[in-house]
Motif scaffolding. Sequence first.
Motif, PDB file in Angstrom:
ATOM      1  N   VAL A  99       7.903   8.180  -2.786  1.00 23.26           N
ATOM      2  CA  VAL A  99       8.268   6.758  -2.887  1.00 23.26           C
ATOM      3  C   VAL A  99       9.600   6.441  -2.215  1.00 23.26           C
ATOM      4  O   VAL A  99      10.097   5.328  -2.337  1.00 23.26           O
ATOM      5  CB  VAL A  99       8.314   6.319  -4.374  1.00 23.26           C
ATOM      6  N   TRP A 121       2.121   4.822   1.806  1.00 23.38           N
ATOM      7  CA  TRP A 121       2.386   4.515   0.394  1.00 23.38           C
ATOM      8  C   TRP A 121       2.938   3.109   0.267  1.00 23.38           C
ATOM      9  O   TRP A 121       4.058   2.823   0.686  1.00 23.38           O
ATOM     10  CB  TRP A 121       3.363   5.516  -0.213  1.00 23.38           C
ATOM     11  N   LYS A 122       2.151   2.220  -0.317  1.00 27.38           N
ATOM     12  CA  LYS A 122       2.558   0.827  -0.503  1.00 27.38           C
ATOM     13  C   LYS A 122       2.633   0.465  -1.981  1.00 27.38           C
ATOM     14  O   LYS A 122       2.533  -0.697  -2.353  1.00 27.38           O
ATOM     15  CB  LYS A 122       1.594  -0.104   0.228  1.00 27.38           C
ATOM     16  N   GLY A 123       2.792   1.469  -2.826  1.00 29.24           N
ATOM     17  CA  GLY A 123       2.897   1.228  -4.257  1.00 29.24           C
ATOM     18  C   GLY A 123       1.557   1.404  -4.951  1.00 29.24           C
ATOM     19  O   GLY A 123       0.522   1.655  -4.331  1.00 29.24           O
TER      20      GLY A 123
END
Length: 279
Positions: free
Chosen positions: A213, A221-223
């Motif tokens: 993160v 990785w966008k959450g």
Amino acid sequence: MGKLVSKSWQESKLLWHIAFPAILTAVFQFSIGFVTVGFVGHIGQVELAAVTVVENVIEGFAYGVLLGMGSALETLCGQAVGAGQVSMLGVYIQRSWIICGATAVILTPTYVFTAGILRGLRQPTDIAAVAGTYTRWVIPQLFAYAANFPLQKFFQSQSKVWAMTAISGIALALHVVLNYIFLTRLGHGLVAAALIGNVTWWLIILAQFIYLVSGCFPEAWKGFSMLAFKNLAAFVKLSLASAIMLCLELWYYTAVLILVGLLKDAKLQVDVMSVCSGP
């Protein structure tokens, strides 16, 4: 001919650039259990035999299942990267966490009822009793495995493996130090060995998650996303196929160790196996 040799050399360098740190990571993480067994061996013969049985029968069983379930991510992530759909990697790792986490919950009773399982396999009663106590304390490691394998496949699919290697190497060094302090110097017993293993594994997970993160994977990785809960059935089907294939490769040593436990003077025989083969 020269062009072929040159091309082969270039491909070999590219392969080892990814494979070498991946191999080191596997060695470092494997060595965590090996170090635990080594230090526990100074506590007593029964304790050494019990931890060896736990590492190779109970944890070996769980490790094989979770590694197989997590390996489905390797296929999906490779396909996503090849198709240019890097944004799906974050969704895939979350699906894998859900599947592996649920699998860990299903496997938890094997840790809780280890003593009874080992007695059912006709292992020595004293070894089964000590092993049963130990496995209850290492249940957090089961869930660490469930988190670890998806993270590994996520990083490997993007050739970002050196950070994972460094994290595992530092964790292994810390594991040795903690075992030396609490087991050798302070004389704490089996419970301390289990707790140190828990700390080591969850430090690895925490460090890897921070790396995930940290912004190093802006496209992948966008959450967290609710998309992770879609198409779980297909994901489970692929995961089960991978798990069956890998488990057949990993469980042969488990069978050997169970048979060794049936021999005369089983404690000594199992101890010998732990020294010869490691966990």
